[in-house]
Design a protein around this motif. Structure first.
Motif, PDB file in Angstrom:
ATOM      1  N   GLN A  19       0.829  -1.202   0.000  1.00 14.98           N
ATOM      2  CA  GLN A  19       0.000   0.000   0.000  1.00 14.98           C
ATOM      3  C   GLN A  19       0.868   1.258   0.000  1.00 14.98           C
ATOM      4  N   ALA A  20       1.934   1.236   0.807  1.00 12.19           N
ATOM      5  CA  ALA A  20       2.819   2.398   0.882  1.00 12.19           C
ATOM      6  C   ALA A  20       3.535   2.621  -0.444  1.00 12.19           C
TER       7      ALA A  20
ATOM      8  N   ALA B 148       2.475   1.768  -3.439  1.00 11.43           N
ATOM      9  CA  ALA B 148       1.494   2.304  -4.386  1.00 11.43           C
ATOM     10  C   ALA B 148       1.264   3.793  -4.140  1.00 11.43           C
ATOM     11  N   SER B 149       1.246   4.187  -2.863  1.00  9.20           N
ATOM     12  CA  SER B 149       1.057   5.591  -2.518  1.00  9.20           C
ATOM     13  C   SER B 149       2.232   6.434  -2.999  1.00  9.20           C
TER      14      SER B 149
ATOM     15  N   LYS C 272       4.122   5.868  -5.531  1.00  9.35           N
ATOM     16  CA  LYS C 272       4.042   6.007  -6.990  1.00  9.35           C
ATOM     17  C   LYS C 272       2.980   7.025  -7.386  1.00  9.35           C
ATOM     18  N   ARG C 273       1.905   7.101  -6.598  1.00  7.25           N
ATOM     19  CA  ARG C 273       0.826   8.036  -6.915  1.00  7.25           C
ATOM     20  C   ARG C 273       1.221   9.480  -6.661  1.00  7.25           C
ATOM     21  N   ARG C 274       2.002   9.711  -5.605  1.00 10.28           N
ATOM     22  CA  ARG C 274       2.290  11.094  -5.234  1.00 10.28           C
ATOM     23  C   ARG C 274       3.736  11.505  -5.468  1.00 10.28           C
TER      24      ARG C 274
ATOM     25  N   SER D  21       8.032  10.407  -4.974  1.00 11.38           N
ATOM     26  CA  SER D  21       8.805   9.956  -3.822  1.00 11.38           C
ATOM     27  C   SER D  21      10.268  10.318  -3.968  1.00 11.38           C
TER      28      SER D  21
ATOM     29  N   ASP E   8      11.552   9.163   1.668  1.00 11.24           N
ATOM     30  CA  ASP E   8      10.383   8.331   1.941  1.00 11.24           C
ATOM     31  C   ASP E   8      10.784   6.904   2.284  1.00 11.24           C
TER      32      ASP E   8
ATOM     33  N   GLU F 127       6.364   4.506   7.805  1.00 10.51           N
ATOM     34  CA  GLU F 127       5.581   3.334   8.200  1.00 10.51           C
ATOM     35  C   GLU F 127       6.298   2.428   9.195  1.00 10.51           C
TER      36      GLU F 127
END
Length: 232
Positions: A15-16, A18-19, A21-23, A25, A202, A223
């Protein structure tokens, strides 16, 4: 570990990732196995030749160990910008900024007056990002891939606090456009430098070479998750 704990960590990591990649890093790559592990990991993070029309790439070279041509073999030249930086020697010898020796891409940066300090280098990278945006319009998350190789010459030339300040500004600039940026620091993961710089990133990716090939282990900064060793 409690039953299901590893499964939970794997899900959290997925999940982290994927996040990120979306925003966009900023990733710190560490470990001494440069040729065997850093370069394969960098090629993967920069994106494959098949993604040529989807990605823009900015390669900042400070030590000349790996040419842009060898790192980006098969990648369409029009997707690549290169910036070569030679840190000034103590005592005032000039730094140099210009195109990579291999002349990668029509989008290579033209030679210009050398930056006298890290602030000027950061400004020149900002300008290169602006040029990409001017050509492509608003960038999608992770559309721009940035590679900074390596941090060692800067840490040899400047004080740690200066490099920290430089990286703080640069990681903020790349996050602002959703870029996926990675920085090479080929030292052992337990080196004090890693602990100093890690909060800026990150994730810290520890790399190693094994008889079965290059491997990576991710530590997500926010995380508090550390993965098992995975193939690069």
């Amino acid at each position: 570990m409690e039953p299901g704990g590893r499964t939970s960590e794997t899900a959290t990591f997925a999940q982290a990732l994927a996040s990120l990649k979306r925003r966009g890093s900023s990733l710190l790559l560490v470990g001494p196995a440069y040729e065997e592990a850093h370069l394969p990991a960098s090629r993967r993070l920069l994106g494959s030749a098949e993604e040529a029309t989807e990605r823009a790439r900015l390669l900042v070279v400070t030590d000349g160990v790996a040419s842009a041509g060898s790192r980006l073999a098969g990648v369409a030249s029009e997707t690549v910008r290169t910036l070569t930086y030679e840190a000034p020697t103590r005592g005032g010898a000039a730094a140099a900024v210009g195109t990579d020796d291999a002349g990668v891409g029509a989008g290579g940066l033209a030679a210009e007056a050398p930056p006298p300090d890290l602030a000027s280098l950061c400004r020149r990278i900002d300008e290169a990002i602006d040029e990409v945006e001017a050509e492509r319009g608003q960038l999608a998350p992770a559309e721009l891939r940035v590679c900074f190789d390596s941090l060692v010459p800067l840490l040899e030339q400047y004080e740690e606090r200066e490099v920290f300040t430089f990286l703080h500004a640069l990681t903020a600039a790349t996050r602002e456009v959703g870029a996926m940026a990675h920085y090479h620091l080929p030292v052992p993961a337990d080196d004090p430098l890693v602990g100093t710089l890690a909060p800026l990133f990150d994730a810290v990716i520890e790399l190693r070479s094994t008889p079965d090939g290059a491997q990576q282990r991710w530590r997500l900064t926010d995380e508090d998750v550390v993965t098992e060793w995975l193939p690069v």
